[in-house]
Design an enzyme around this catalytic site. Sequence first.
Site, PDB file in Angstrom:
ATOM      1  N   GLU A 279      -1.325   6.307  -6.618  1.00 22.08           N
ATOM      2  CA  GLU A 279      -1.210   5.426  -5.522  1.00 22.08           C
ATOM      3  C   GLU A 279      -2.568   5.168  -4.470  1.00 22.08           C
ATOM      4  O   GLU A 279      -2.888   6.455  -4.087  1.00 22.08           O
ATOM      5  CB  GLU A 279       0.106   5.912  -4.615  1.00 22.08           C
ATOM      6  CG  GLU A 279       0.553   4.843  -3.681  1.00 22.08           C
ATOM      7  CD  GLU A 279       1.482   5.506  -2.612  1.00 22.08           C
ATOM      8  OE1 GLU A 279       2.130   4.649  -2.115  1.00 22.08           O
ATOM      9  OE2 GLU A 279       1.629   6.997  -2.750  1.00 22.08           O
ATOM     10  N   LYS A 350       4.270  -2.955  -3.915  1.00 18.70           N
ATOM     11  CA  LYS A 350       5.456  -2.058  -3.599  1.00 18.70           C
ATOM     12  C   LYS A 350       6.859  -2.780  -2.659  1.00 18.70           C
ATOM     13  O   LYS A 350       6.451  -3.544  -1.554  1.00 18.70           O
ATOM     14  CB  LYS A 350       4.937  -0.935  -2.713  1.00 18.70           C
ATOM     15  CG  LYS A 350       6.076   0.251  -2.582  1.00 18.70           C
ATOM     16  CD  LYS A 350       5.179   1.442  -1.759  1.00 18.70           C
ATOM     17  CE  LYS A 350       5.937   2.919  -1.673  1.00 18.70           C
ATOM     18  NZ  LYS A 350       5.368   3.779  -1.015  1.00 18.70           N
ATOM     19  N   CYS A 399       5.330   5.365  -5.764  1.00 19.27           N
ATOM     20  CA  CYS A 399       5.771   6.509  -4.871  1.00 19.27           C
ATOM     21  C   CYS A 399       7.108   6.506  -4.474  1.00 19.27           C
ATOM     22  O   CYS A 399       8.051   6.762  -5.316  1.00 19.27           O
ATOM     23  CB  CYS A 399       4.672   6.719  -3.830  1.00 19.27           C
ATOM     24  SG  CYS A 399       4.716   8.214  -2.931  1.00 19.27           S
TER      25      CYS A 399
END
Length: 530
Positions: A279, A350, A399
């Site tokens: 990430e 995300k 994540c």
Amino acid sequence: MKVWLIKNLNFNFSKLLSIALVLFAALLFGLANPNIINATGFSFLAFIYFVPVFIAIFNNSYKFNYILGFIYGFFSYAIYGYWLKTYGVFVKIFLFSCYGFFWGCLFIILNFVITHFKKYSYIVLLFVILSFEYLKTKGFFGFGYGITGYTQWQNLSLIQIADVFGVFGVSAIVIFPSCLIFEFYKRYKNHSCIGKDLFISTILWIIILILSFIYGKTKISKIQNCKIQENVSVALIQNNEDPFGNGFEHYRNSIQKLITLTNYALENHNDIDIVVWPETAVVPSFNHYYAEENSNRKMMITALVNYFQSKNCNFVIGNAFSTGSKNYNSALFFKNKQNIEPPRPEVYSKTKLVPFSEYLPFGVKSKFLENKFNFHFWDKGENVLVFEDNTFSFGTPICFEDTFDYVCRKMNRLGADIFVNVINDSWGKSLVCQNQHLVMGVFRAVENKTPSVRCASTGQTCYVSAYGKVENLIEPFAESYGYYKVPVYEVKETTVFSVIGNFFSVLILIICLILLLNKSIFVIMNKVGK
């Protein structure tokens, strides 16, 4: 005077004992999960860690039980999430106080259940806690860490039921013994008959536990014997980077480290299909800086593009991707020799951001918070999607996203054969923090029966099988890489959970609300009648 003193001393002792019980329960909660003493956790403690909570609540007032709940919520998450020290005392106190508030409210409800539900209060207690665990993953404050079922992440035979009931199904099996033990205690203290219902409930729990183990063994065996269409060779690069570093020199050194580790992997394994970087491994935005006329960052991105173009493999890169005024935490997919020069990567941004540290309500952004606490506020991605290679598809939960079952479930429903998690937990500077995150990734693989690789900046970089076994874990806090053969099965299993999601939790929540509402009306009507 003597009588008053004795009563007062007894009163104070009772209150102190209740406080000691909830502090003990908070300690059990912390120890059952990955903790500073045992980085994988003492999972067996989860079967009893609510017993002191129930005993503490028993025979105390609503007002005092709220205080007990606040103490439990604050200290249980202070023990569990001690690694939040990275962000300073203020952040820790604020977050732990939020959990104190929520648990205080829950203790009032548990008090109501213990007081007004007589014979079957232990079943209602189970429903209330399960509903609370489910609800605490929702909304702005949604946070999946600390759900009871996650404590069993290494108990592979038991957790296979998650492909039907999700992690909350495992929670139900683990929490119920606490409810039963307390019910035995309550009836003993009240000089009530133990009753056949408790023995029947105990036997039923044992039967369900045995059946769960049998189901789990069967599912594991089935997956191990599944025919494999192909094995995808994946190299995961763990760069062990300082999360708070910034500036051109830091970015350049970080990228050079990633390239060096990638070269080691490619030199030692000539069949690699995909190289994965963690990430935000590359902070400067590919599309933004490549389009600039002259700058150091343009040169940096151009050099990366040339590097990718020179290799015979795909790349998945964590990047701070920007479009116009929007800035996203993204995963970029560069296909071998296809969309690299000029860079036109496929992009997934995300969709589930971390509250406070990555976003605030209503899209508010605060430079003060960013500077004061090293937060970084992103724009939220619009859609969950998967990437497609020639013969397989994969999803890239970023994540925090893999702590929520619905993100991976959507990717699975869109056809993902593999999950490729890109992660940066380095800010926590804690193996415990990383393991607490890993356990949730294990459940995402089990729920969807989908193998997963986890590429983390400092750990836990590993392979997770479709039945949740963690394999080939790279040494944490080290510059290294992992090489994995990830199976793509000829026939991909469609699990009950991947089709209908958290139906079990929603059903429990509905039943719980009906029971509480019905009993509340009954209690109010009785008081009015008097």
